[in-house]
Design an enzyme around this catalytic site. Structure first.
Site, PDB file in Angstrom:
ATOM      1  CG  ASP A  59     -17.789  -8.604 -47.129  1.00 12.92           C
ATOM      2  OD1 ASP A  59     -18.398  -7.527 -47.367  1.00 12.92           O
ATOM      3  OD2 ASP A  59     -17.047  -9.070 -47.908  1.00 12.92           O
ATOM      4  CD  GLN A  60     -17.626  -2.659 -46.236  1.00 16.66           C
ATOM      5  OE1 GLN A  60     -17.577  -1.707 -45.618  1.00 16.66           O
ATOM      6  NE2 GLN A  60     -18.333  -2.454 -47.439  1.00 16.66           N
ATOM      7  CG  ASN A  86     -14.858  -7.017 -55.709  1.00 17.99           C
ATOM      8  OD1 ASN A  86     -14.624  -8.226 -55.821  1.00 17.99           O
ATOM      9  ND2 ASN A  86     -16.038  -6.628 -55.744  1.00 17.99           N
ATOM     10  CB  SER A  87     -11.461  -2.298 -52.627  1.00 16.18           C
ATOM     11  OG  SER A  87     -12.168  -1.804 -53.377  1.00 16.18           O
ATOM     12  CG  HIS A 123     -15.241   0.299 -48.672  1.00 12.30           C
ATOM     13  ND1 HIS A 123     -14.257   0.173 -49.706  1.00 12.30           N
ATOM     14  CD2 HIS A 123     -16.309  -0.577 -49.308  1.00 12.30           C
ATOM     15  CE1 HIS A 123     -14.687  -0.547 -50.913  1.00 12.30           C
ATOM     16  NE2 HIS A 123     -15.613  -0.866 -50.523  1.00 12.30           N
ATOM     17  CG  HIS A 156     -22.987  -8.494 -56.021  1.00 14.96           C
ATOM     18  ND1 HIS A 156     -23.726  -9.552 -55.602  1.00 14.96           N
ATOM     19  CD2 HIS A 156     -22.684  -7.650 -55.061  1.00 14.96           C
ATOM     20  CE1 HIS A 156     -24.000  -9.469 -54.129  1.00 14.96           C
ATOM     21  NE2 HIS A 156     -23.398  -8.144 -54.083  1.00 14.96           N
ATOM     22  CD  GLU A 166      -9.886  -4.169 -57.588  1.00 17.31           C
ATOM     23  OE1 GLU A 166      -9.856  -2.803 -57.071  1.00 17.31           O
ATOM     24  OE2 GLU A 166     -10.617  -4.630 -58.450  1.00 17.31           O
ATOM     25  CD  GLN A 212      -9.863   0.486 -55.997  1.00 20.82           C
ATOM     26  OE1 GLN A 212     -10.598   1.317 -55.301  1.00 20.82           O
ATOM     27  NE2 GLN A 212     -10.306  -0.668 -55.387  1.00 20.82           N
TER      28      GLN A 212
END
Length: 489
Positions: free
Chosen positions: A390-391, A370-371, A366, A20, A374, A351
């Site tokens: 949410d994944q 954010n990941s 996962h 967050h 990116e 990352q």
């Protein structure tokens, strides 16, 4: 020279969680960059503030970053950090809300007393009590939704008459069962956020569902503008799926020169080992593996992942957090720099820097939002291994919407076995037609993401409009409250 009291001043408020803090901090920096005359203050709980700035003389001391953002913490009542096994989940919501409202109010009052009155509050979704503080001080507030717009739409319909329908589909054993919601394509149970499958207060993640319910009750009361970390080309329908709210795409909010990425709440590797190692590898040859900063991987999943990676015969860079299951599996066999025979294992890394390296050809993730963003902005294809919240929906966006990756299928125990992981990596990194198509899509979506945030792009224009309006219409009432029909097939 002291600025006048009319100076625009944006206060960003978030929980002390890395997933967050990072997108909120990046958006704060972008607001400041898009509106150079404005002030921006960032406030997270003391526990997170302390981890972000460990060298401060006291845990609640203010500080200013290189971009000029002021950091002033509030207290959520857990200044040493919330630990469920110690504090118990039953006490968290009420204590965090009561203490948070009081101390954030003091932050707002203190800023005003110093001639820096807040003119707009922007809050992330697990501080759903923040708008009450804003209203008490006569300040407009906007929600910053840090997940996909599709997830917002699913939650909205869940909390507005479709709870039983969505929960039924989410728990349906038939993999082809799907729910049809207004403004969204049919979503199978595997594409729904995990929280909507919860049907009992005894569920270990019920607290999250309870807090989301509170958030949407407050949204109904205040009708704020909702800033979403997505972009129009990716979710055009989802952004308009809830007529009662104005959802404004301002993403992808990822690090750039005006948005520092070094806000991790964990000890960082200095980068000398793994970055030098990446420099020795051919283009698009390395598998990068990271499963985020929150949940720990089981020992079985870690073992299956290790064996699956080794079976590919490809070099890999694996982020294995200390104390997590994967660390136990990977102990031993490394040299002083964490280098194994085939790959490198680090406790943490930059990352964005890794994903931008030309040697990285695949990201086993996962599917944290954010990941994922990116990875999209770096043009790196993904193997989606979603865990919770949410994944699963993000994995659907990766595979079905963008076509920039493949989703690994879990077994009956919820683990992705070595053979499945090997298959997914080879699908992306091989020489076949599927790999070529996925890599082409990754390049395509990188371009679309860059266009959205570039000067004159849709997200850049949306953010400038929001900033320049000073949120004057954030609390305007929208929508007619009519509930559209939904079906499950």
């Amino acid at each position: 020279m002291e600025r006048s009291s009319a100076t625009p001043h944006f206060l960003f408020v978030t929980t002390p969680m890395q997933g967050h803090i990072n997108p909120a901090r990046r958006l704060a920096a972008r607001v400041m960059a898009s509106m150079p005359g404005a002030r921006v203050t960032f406030s997270t709980a003391v526990g997170g503030h302390r981890l972000m700035f460990p060298s401060l003389a006291s845990p609640d001391e203010e500080t200013v970053d290189d971009a000029g953002v002021l950091y002033v913490p509030y207290s959520d009542g857990f200044d040493e950090g919330f630990r469920p096994e110690v504090h118990g989940t039953d006490t968290y919501k009420e204590r965090a809300r009561a203490v948070g409202r009081e101390t954030l109010s003091a932050v707002v009052a203190g800023l005003a007393a110093r001639g820096r009155p807040v003119t707009c509050m922007v809050y992330a979704f697990l501080v759903g009590w923040a708008p009450h503080v804003a209203r008490a001080h006569g300040i407009p507030a906007a929600l910053y939704w840090i997940q996909p717009a599709a997830v917002f739409a699913v939650y909205y319909h869940y909390f507005h008459g479709h709870e039983a329908l969505i929960a039924s589909c989410a728990n349906d054993a038939d993999p082809d069962a799907a729910v049809e919601l207004p403004g969204l394509p049919p979503l199978r149970s595997s594409a729904l956020p995990s929280v909507v499958s919860i049907t009992s207060p005894e569920h270990p993640h019920y607290l999250l569902l309870d807090m989301m319910r509170d958030l949407f009750l407050v949204l109904d009361e205040y009708k704020p503008k909702v800033l979403v970390n997505t972009f129009d080309a990716l979710e055009p329908d989802a952004l308009r799926a809830v007529a009662q709210f104005e959802l404004v795409a301002v993403g992808p909010v990822v690090p750039d020169e005006a948005s520092p990425s070094r806000s991790d709440l964990f000890r960082r590797d200095d980068g000398k080992g793994y970055m030098e190692w990446l420099d020795t590898k051919p283009a698009r040859s390395v598998v990068y593996v990271s499963f985020g900063s929150f949940l720990s991987m089981s020992e079985r999943q870690a073992e299956e992942t290790r064996r699956g990676l080794e079976a590919t015969g490809r070099p890999y860079l694996w982020v294995a957090r200390k104390g997590a299951g994967e660390c136990a599996t990977l102990d031993g066999g490394d040299d002083d720099n964490g280098v194994r025979a085939q790959g490198v294992v680090v406790e943490w890394c930059d990352q964005v820097k890794v994903l931008s390296h030309p040697a990285v050809g695949c990201f086993v993730t996962h599917c944290g939002w954010n990941s994922t963003l990116e990875s999209v902005t770096s043009g790196v294809p993904m193997v989606a291994v979603p865990q919770w919240t949410d994944q699963p929906t993000v994995a659907w966006l990766v595979e079905a919407r963008m076509g920039v990756g493949v989703r690994a299928r879990a077994d009956d125990e919820g683990a992705v076995d070595r053979g499945e992981l090997q298959r997914c990596v080879e699908t992306i990194m091989g020489d076949g037609e599927a790999a070529l198509g996925i890599r082409a899509q990754a390049d395509l979506w990188r371009g679309r993401a860059e266009e959205a945030i570039a000067g004159g792009g849709t997200s850049e224009r949306n953010l400038r409009a929001f900033a320049s309006e000073l949120c004057s219409d954030v609390n305007g009432t929208r929508g007619d409250g009519v509930r559209a029909a939904a079906t499950c097939t």
